[in-house]
Design a protein around this motif. Sequence first.
Motif, mmCIF file in Angstrom:
data_model
loop_
_atom_site.group_PDB
_atom_site.id
_atom_site.type_symbol
_atom_site.label_atom_id
_atom_site.label_comp_id
_atom_site.label_asym_id
_atom_site.label_seq_id
_atom_site.Cartn_x
_atom_site.Cartn_y
_atom_site.Cartn_z
ATOM 1 N N LYS A 39 24.415 38.390 3.676
ATOM 2 C CA LYS A 39 23.075 38.092 4.165
ATOM 3 C C LYS A 39 22.816 36.593 4.190
ATOM 4 O O LYS A 39 23.650 35.809 3.793
ATOM 5 C CB LYS A 39 22.042 38.819 3.305
ATOM 6 C CG LYS A 39 22.042 40.296 3.671
ATOM 7 C CD LYS A 39 21.631 41.223 2.565
ATOM 8 C CE LYS A 39 21.888 42.653 3.011
ATOM 9 N NZ LYS A 39 22.208 43.515 1.884
ATOM 10 N N SER B 213 23.744 31.902 4.329
ATOM 11 C CA SER B 213 24.893 32.715 4.003
ATOM 12 C C SER B 213 25.999 31.792 3.473
ATOM 13 O O SER B 213 25.928 30.576 3.631
ATOM 14 C CB SER B 213 25.360 33.448 5.258
ATOM 15 O OG SER B 213 26.255 34.474 4.915
ATOM 16 N N PHE B 214 27.046 32.374 2.868
ATOM 17 C CA PHE B 214 28.107 31.544 2.310
ATOM 18 C C PHE B 214 28.867 30.811 3.418
ATOM 19 O O PHE B 214 29.100 31.352 4.493
ATOM 20 C CB PHE B 214 29.110 32.380 1.510
ATOM 21 C CG PHE B 214 30.189 31.537 0.899
ATOM 22 C CD1 PHE B 214 29.936 30.840 -0.268
ATOM 23 C CD2 PHE B 214 31.415 31.389 1.516
ATOM 24 C CE1 PHE B 214 30.904 30.008 -0.808
ATOM 25 C CE2 PHE B 214 32.387 30.569 0.977
ATOM 26 C CZ PHE B 214 32.133 29.872 -0.188
ATOM 27 N N GLY B 215 29.264 29.566 3.130
ATOM 28 C CA GLY B 215 30.205 28.845 3.995
ATOM 29 C C GLY B 215 29.594 28.000 5.087
ATOM 30 O O GLY B 215 30.312 27.505 5.949
ATOM 31 N N MET B 216 28.281 27.812 5.067
ATOM 32 C CA MET B 216 27.621 27.067 6.130
ATOM 33 C C MET B 216 27.707 25.559 5.866
ATOM 34 O O MET B 216 26.757 24.923 5.415
ATOM 35 C CB MET B 216 26.161 27.513 6.271
ATOM 36 C CG MET B 216 25.993 28.978 6.655
ATOM 37 S SD MET B 216 26.752 29.369 8.246
ATOM 38 C CE MET B 216 27.979 30.540 7.743
ATOM 39 N N ALA B 217 28.886 25.004 6.137
ATOM 40 C CA ALA B 217 29.107 23.571 5.948
ATOM 41 C C ALA B 217 28.988 22.864 7.294
ATOM 42 O O ALA B 217 29.540 23.329 8.294
ATOM 43 C CB ALA B 217 30.479 23.331 5.335
ATOM 44 N N ARG C 69 27.598 23.770 13.873
ATOM 45 C CA ARG C 69 27.698 23.031 12.608
ATOM 46 C C ARG C 69 28.567 21.785 12.705
ATOM 47 O O ARG C 69 28.340 20.812 12.010
ATOM 48 C CB ARG C 69 28.268 23.950 11.521
ATOM 49 C CG ARG C 69 27.299 25.010 11.064
ATOM 50 C CD ARG C 69 27.804 25.735 9.841
ATOM 51 N NE ARG C 69 28.686 26.833 10.145
ATOM 52 C CZ ARG C 69 29.967 26.911 9.751
ATOM 53 N NH1 ARG C 69 30.512 25.920 9.070
ATOM 54 N NH2 ARG C 69 30.697 27.958 10.053
ATOM 55 N N VAL D 30 31.255 31.546 -4.394
ATOM 56 C CA VAL D 30 30.051 32.325 -4.075
ATOM 57 C C VAL D 30 29.061 32.251 -5.239
ATOM 58 O O VAL D 30 27.849 32.110 -5.044
ATOM 59 C CB VAL D 30 30.414 33.792 -3.742
ATOM 60 C CG1 VAL D 30 29.155 34.628 -3.560
ATOM 61 C CG2 VAL D 30 31.267 33.852 -2.478
ATOM 62 N N GLU D 31 29.604 32.296 -6.473
ATOM 63 C CA GLU D 31 28.725 32.173 -7.638
ATOM 64 C C GLU D 31 28.073 30.790 -7.700
ATOM 65 O O GLU D 31 26.904 30.665 -8.070
ATOM 66 C CB GLU D 31 29.503 32.465 -8.925
ATOM 67 C CG GLU D 31 29.770 33.945 -9.099
ATOM 68 C CD GLU D 31 30.153 34.303 -10.523
ATOM 69 O OE1 GLU D 31 29.297 34.821 -11.252
ATOM 70 O OE2 GLU D 31 31.324 34.050 -10.888
ATOM 71 N N VAL E 49 21.048 33.008 6.274
ATOM 72 C CA VAL E 49 21.106 32.360 7.585
ATOM 73 C C VAL E 49 22.560 32.065 7.969
ATOM 74 O O VAL E 49 23.310 31.491 7.187
ATOM 75 C CB VAL E 49 20.311 31.034 7.571
ATOM 76 C CG1 VAL E 49 20.407 30.336 8.924
ATOM 77 C CG2 VAL E 49 18.855 31.279 7.184
ATOM 78 N N ASP F 268 35.306 34.060 -5.439
ATOM 79 C CA ASP F 268 34.195 34.527 -6.263
ATOM 80 C C ASP F 268 33.466 33.347 -6.907
ATOM 81 O O ASP F 268 32.241 33.313 -6.969
ATOM 82 C CB ASP F 268 34.694 35.480 -7.355
ATOM 83 C CG ASP F 268 35.031 36.868 -6.805
ATOM 84 O OD1 ASP F 268 34.838 37.085 -5.592
ATOM 85 O OD2 ASP F 268 35.489 37.713 -7.584
ATOM 86 N N ARG G 187 36.501 30.989 0.448
ATOM 87 C CA ARG G 187 35.567 32.017 -0.015
ATOM 88 C C ARG G 187 36.125 32.690 -1.270
ATOM 89 O O ARG G 187 36.826 33.690 -1.194
ATOM 90 C CB ARG G 187 35.386 33.033 1.107
ATOM 91 C CG ARG G 187 34.399 34.127 0.814
ATOM 92 C CD ARG G 187 34.303 35.068 1.984
ATOM 93 N NE ARG G 187 33.640 34.446 3.129
ATOM 94 C CZ ARG G 187 33.001 35.139 4.065
ATOM 95 N NH1 ARG G 187 32.950 36.445 4.009
ATOM 96 N NH2 ARG G 187 32.421 34.520 5.067
ATOM 97 N N HIS H 187 27.338 28.925 -5.130
ATOM 98 C CA HIS H 187 26.289 28.955 -4.099
ATOM 99 C C HIS H 187 25.003 29.537 -4.703
ATOM 100 O O HIS H 187 23.917 28.969 -4.573
ATOM 101 C CB HIS H 187 26.798 29.798 -2.921
ATOM 102 C CG HIS H 187 25.840 29.939 -1.771
ATOM 103 N ND1 HIS H 187 26.048 29.353 -0.544
ATOM 104 C CD2 HIS H 187 24.673 30.615 -1.662
ATOM 105 C CE1 HIS H 187 25.053 29.658 0.269
ATOM 106 N NE2 HIS H 187 24.198 30.429 -0.380
ATOM 107 N N ASN H 188 25.159 30.664 -5.399
ATOM 108 C CA ASN H 188 24.000 31.298 -6.036
ATOM 109 C C ASN H 188 23.410 30.424 -7.146
ATOM 110 O O ASN H 188 22.188 30.328 -7.290
ATOM 111 C CB ASN H 188 24.407 32.659 -6.604
ATOM 112 C CG ASN H 188 23.255 33.357 -7.305
ATOM 113 O OD1 ASN H 188 22.201 33.562 -6.727
ATOM 114 N ND2 ASN H 188 23.451 33.703 -8.577
ATOM 115 N N VAL I 39 25.023 36.891 -0.983
ATOM 116 C CA VAL I 39 25.488 35.605 -0.457
ATOM 117 C C VAL I 39 26.518 35.782 0.669
ATOM 118 O O VAL I 39 26.563 34.987 1.607
ATOM 119 C CB VAL I 39 26.062 34.727 -1.598
ATOM 120 C CG1 VAL I 39 26.614 33.421 -1.052
ATOM 121 C CG2 VAL I 39 24.987 34.458 -2.649
ATOM 122 N N THR J 62 34.808 21.622 6.313
ATOM 123 C CA THR J 62 33.734 22.388 6.950
ATOM 124 C C THR J 62 34.059 23.886 6.904
ATOM 125 O O THR J 62 33.348 24.689 7.483
ATOM 126 C CB THR J 62 33.548 21.963 8.425
ATOM 127 O OG1 THR J 62 34.804 22.011 9.090
ATOM 128 C CG2 THR J 62 32.971 20.558 8.500
#
Lengths: 217, 78
Positions: B18, A81-85, B27, A58-59, B20, A55, A53, A61-62, B15, A49
């Motif tokens: 910004k 946003s990044f990391g929302m597990a 969580r 993050v890529e 949510v 690169d 983080r 995720h995109n 990412v 969870t």
Amino acid sequence: MSESHLYTYGIIDDNESLALNVDGVAGATRAYTVSYRSLSAVVSDIETTDPERTDAAVEAHNTVLQAVLEHDATRAVVPMSFGMAFKNARTLKGVLRGARRALRSTLTEIAGTVELGVKVLAPGDDTAVDTAAVRSDVTARLSALSVGETENDCFTDRLIINKSYLVEHDTRDAFDAAIDEIDAAHDDLTVRYTGPWPPYNFVDIHIGAEQAQQGGR
Amino acid sequence: AQPDSSSLAEVLDRVLDKGVVVDVWARISLVGIEILTVEARVVAASVDTFLHYAEEIAKIEQAELTAGAEAPEPAPEA
């Protein structure tokens, strides 16, 4: 007991369930949706969870969000946003339920739009540029073709314009053409045109939790 | 021109900074959480919409969250 957790990329309307074969965060190869009523979170399975983080992460995720946009270019996506597990589908659905009014109204606001980024840079040499004139010319053209805009930080003196625009699908071609015209009219300047992005610069949602143990605040 | 979405700097900018954000307690656990707070700001159509909600999620019915048990949407609130 090894239970899979859920990494979330964004929230979409639940018009259809979605399953995409795409390389996601932490080695995932498949993204799918977890729904609460009319809201769906785009997720992939993950073992932690607290994803690292990097690169590459993050890529990834995109990449998943880009795949969602490509799957249906008119789909509205509220990006995470990044990391929302999340621990599991139950906690995720609980958050979708609790935030449903904010998520619904946001999806309605951004329906039929994408975010496009525009940076205009002055030449690196000593060429004199009338930055005020460039600013007013460029922003007037682009504002007319967008339904929203945000000003981002001009982190170097060379950066004359750094903005994100919210553009309707119907005006995408006109916006592309306006960028070409700007490029042609100011050939001493560098124009960086990026996107399409989910509307990162137009959505600001923070969901918090207050624990019972901490008492009433 | 067609826009380009491959720039790492542009991706990181969005990412990481910004999108949510959901606090870790919301969580990983529903146990012990009384209130879910939601703050939302939408910048579109030249109008800033600011919304603030506080939902008592302790009242969530277990059955409502069970997969497949889809309850009808409640009547829209004003």
